[in-house]
Design a protein around this motif. Structure first.
Motif, PDB file in Angstrom:
ATOM      1  N   GLY A 286      26.349  36.422  40.530  1.00 43.41           N
ATOM      2  CA  GLY A 286      27.217  35.264  40.354  1.00 43.41           C
ATOM      3  C   GLY A 286      28.374  35.226  41.332  1.00 43.41           C
ATOM      4  O   GLY A 286      28.956  34.164  41.585  1.00 43.41           O
ATOM      5  N   LEU A 287      28.731  36.391  41.913  1.00 51.61           N
ATOM      6  CA  LEU A 287      29.824  36.465  42.885  1.00 51.61           C
ATOM      7  C   LEU A 287      29.386  36.088  44.300  1.00 51.61           C
ATOM      8  O   LEU A 287      30.217  35.954  45.197  1.00 51.61           O
ATOM      9  CB  LEU A 287      30.417  37.879  42.915  1.00 51.61           C
ATOM     10  N   GLN A 288      28.067  35.947  44.499  1.00 49.62           N
ATOM     11  CA  GLN A 288      27.551  35.702  45.850  1.00 49.62           C
ATOM     12  C   GLN A 288      27.703  34.230  46.241  1.00 49.62           C
ATOM     13  O   GLN A 288      27.433  33.327  45.443  1.00 49.62           O
ATOM     14  CB  GLN A 288      26.077  36.107  45.938  1.00 49.62           C
ATOM     15  N   PRO A 317      31.489  39.477  57.116  1.00 51.91           N
ATOM     16  CA  PRO A 317      32.083  40.464  56.204  1.00 51.91           C
ATOM     17  C   PRO A 317      32.892  39.795  55.089  1.00 51.91           C
ATOM     18  O   PRO A 317      33.766  38.964  55.348  1.00 51.91           O
ATOM     19  CB  PRO A 317      32.986  41.290  57.125  1.00 51.91           C
ATOM     20  N   ALA A 318      32.560  40.171  53.852  1.00 54.77           N
ATOM     21  CA  ALA A 318      33.279  39.616  52.697  1.00 54.77           C
ATOM     22  C   ALA A 318      32.970  40.448  51.473  1.00 54.77           C
ATOM     23  O   ALA A 318      31.827  40.462  50.999  1.00 54.77           O
ATOM     24  CB  ALA A 318      32.871  38.162  52.462  1.00 54.77           C
ATOM     25  N   ASN A 323      37.882  39.067  46.533  1.00 55.88           N
ATOM     26  CA  ASN A 323      38.093  37.665  46.888  1.00 55.88           C
ATOM     27  C   ASN A 323      39.434  37.207  46.312  1.00 55.88           C
ATOM     28  O   ASN A 323      39.614  37.174  45.095  1.00 55.88           O
ATOM     29  CB  ASN A 323      36.958  36.807  46.321  1.00 55.88           C
ATOM     30  N   PRO A 324      40.421  36.878  47.161  1.00 61.81           N
ATOM     31  CA  PRO A 324      41.753  36.510  46.654  1.00 61.81           C
ATOM     32  C   PRO A 324      41.733  35.285  45.753  1.00 61.81           C
ATOM     33  O   PRO A 324      42.614  35.110  44.902  1.00 61.81           O
ATOM     34  CB  PRO A 324      42.566  36.244  47.938  1.00 61.81           C
ATOM     35  N   ASP A 328      41.627  37.236  39.417  1.00 63.19           N
ATOM     36  CA  ASP A 328      41.659  37.409  37.969  1.00 63.19           C
ATOM     37  C   ASP A 328      40.359  36.976  37.308  1.00 63.19           C
ATOM     38  O   ASP A 328      40.322  36.685  36.107  1.00 63.19           O
ATOM     39  CB  ASP A 328      42.833  36.610  37.374  1.00 63.19           C
ATOM     40  N   ASP A 329      39.308  36.926  38.108  1.00 66.06           N
ATOM     41  CA  ASP A 329      38.015  36.472  37.600  1.00 66.06           C
ATOM     42  C   ASP A 329      37.515  37.395  36.488  1.00 66.06           C
ATOM     43  O   ASP A 329      37.543  38.626  36.621  1.00 66.06           O
ATOM     44  CB  ASP A 329      37.001  36.451  38.757  1.00 66.06           C
TER      45      ASP A 329
END
Length: 360
Positions: A286-288, A317-318, A323-324, A328-329
């Motif tokens: 889900g973060l992709q 690159p990531a 991920n800013p 708070d995800d």
């Protein structure tokens, strides 16, 4: 009790066994481990001549099994063999499966054979199933009946050819419990197995087979904790993995869940841990942002019981965990809570995220 010298077995040009040597004493429990296709099952089948060796010698209590003068059927009666696939007679009840051999081959009276059969069914916890038929039993129950049937022939040696490989993971423990009981009673056993913890805890010695021979042997401690040869080290430390490749965010979620659940069951991981594994895998996907090509692998180390989830994704690159915009995800916080360590690196044009999961 058993001596094997320079045993070989060829199937045409295929050399399955070459120069196998072994000495097995009365009362020993030998676990035979190793990669698939290295001759483990063929070794067992040669011991009781289900496969005729191409060369070498086998001695049972100094009797040369391959000598033309040897009464082979009589010697073979001293060895019982339990197969992966049970091999019960479907048209006979459980008790008739147990009494057929003793009556026909040993000349025991039917009534005496039935009494002995009931004792053995009690030993394996299946006395209540005496008059059931095999198709009324679970896989674990069938395998326990198969063990009792072997014992009905009063063997001195039991050969087990991966007795749990055809079973649902939930049934494995009941079969291993019966084998443990036989071990406590002093039965000589040779067990081809992929159950590493069972081999470690039960065996007198462990044979590691590779390249068609007994590549290394020793006590469970020697083989599992201090292997001397490189191939043995690689096998003992091997990682079993499950792999998935995704090229679309519309991937088959349920297929992945089912595969991971089966993988965890195979390694006897708890339902709680299984749930965490599946949930973390879903959250990582889900973060992709880029589904051009994503590889997910779930790995389990038999040696230390650790679980590792690795995600490789193509693109710039990531680190998805930093991920800013998602600091708070809930997904990120959940992943962190369920993992001991999380590492990220960028190599060969891929983002690589490695998560070491907690056991409970």
């Amino acid at each position: 009790m058993i001596r094997v010298r320079n045993l070989s077995k060829h199937f045409g040009n295929l050399v399955v066994l070459k120069d196998v040597n072994a000495d097995i004493k009365k009362g020993e429990i030998i676990s035979v481990i190793g990669p698939s296709g290295t001759g483990k099952s063929t070794f067992l089948r040669c011991l009781n001549l289900l496969e005729m060796p191409t060369g070498g010698q086998i001695f049972i209590d100094d009797i040369p099994l391959l000598d033309k003068k040897t009464n082979v059927p009589k010697i073979r009666q001293r060895m019982g063999m339990v197969f992966q696939s049970f091999n019960l007679y479907a048209h006979l009840s459980v008790i008739d499966n147990l009494t057929l051999g003793p009556v026909k081959l040993l000349g025991i009276k039917k009534a005496d054979a039935a009494l002995k059969a009931m004792e053995l069914l009690k030993l394996v916890g299946l006395a209540e199933k005496a008059y059931s038929f095999p198709d009324e039993l679970s896989g674990g129950q069938k395998q326990r009946v198969a063990i009792a049937r072997c014992m009905a022939m009063e063997p001195e040696i039991l050969l087990f050819d991966e007795p749990t490989s055809a079973l649902d993971p939930t049934m494995v423990s009941e079969v291993l419990a019966v084998i443990r009981r036989l071990a406590r009673e002093g039965m000589t056993m040779i067990i081809v197995t992929h159950e590493m913890e069972f081999a470690r805890n039960l065996s007198s010695r462990v044979f590691y087979m590779d390249e068609g021979l007994i590549y290394e042997e020793g006590t469970p401690e020697q083989i599992f904790d201090h292997p001397q040869k490189e191939k043995t080290k690689a096998f003992i430390n091997r990682i079993r993995s499950l792999h998935y490749r995704f090229t679309s965010p519309d991937y088959d979620l349920y297929a992945m869940q089912a595969g991971m659940e089966l993988f965890c069951e195979k390694h006897t991981l708890s339902k709680k841990v299984t749930g965490y594994v599946i949930h973390i895998a879903e959250e990582v996907l889900g973060l992709q942002n880029d589904f051009t090509e994503i590889h997910i692998s779930l790995s389990y180390s038999e040696k230390d019981g650790s679980l590792e989830l690795l995600c490789e994704s193509a693109g710039t690159p990531a680190n998805p965990m930093e991920n800013p915009n998602r600091a708070d995800d809930i997904a990120i916080n959940l992943i962190r809570a369920r993992c001991n360590t999380i590492t990220y690196r960028y190599e060969n044009g891929k983002n690589v995220l490695v998560l070491k999961m907690k056991e409970g």
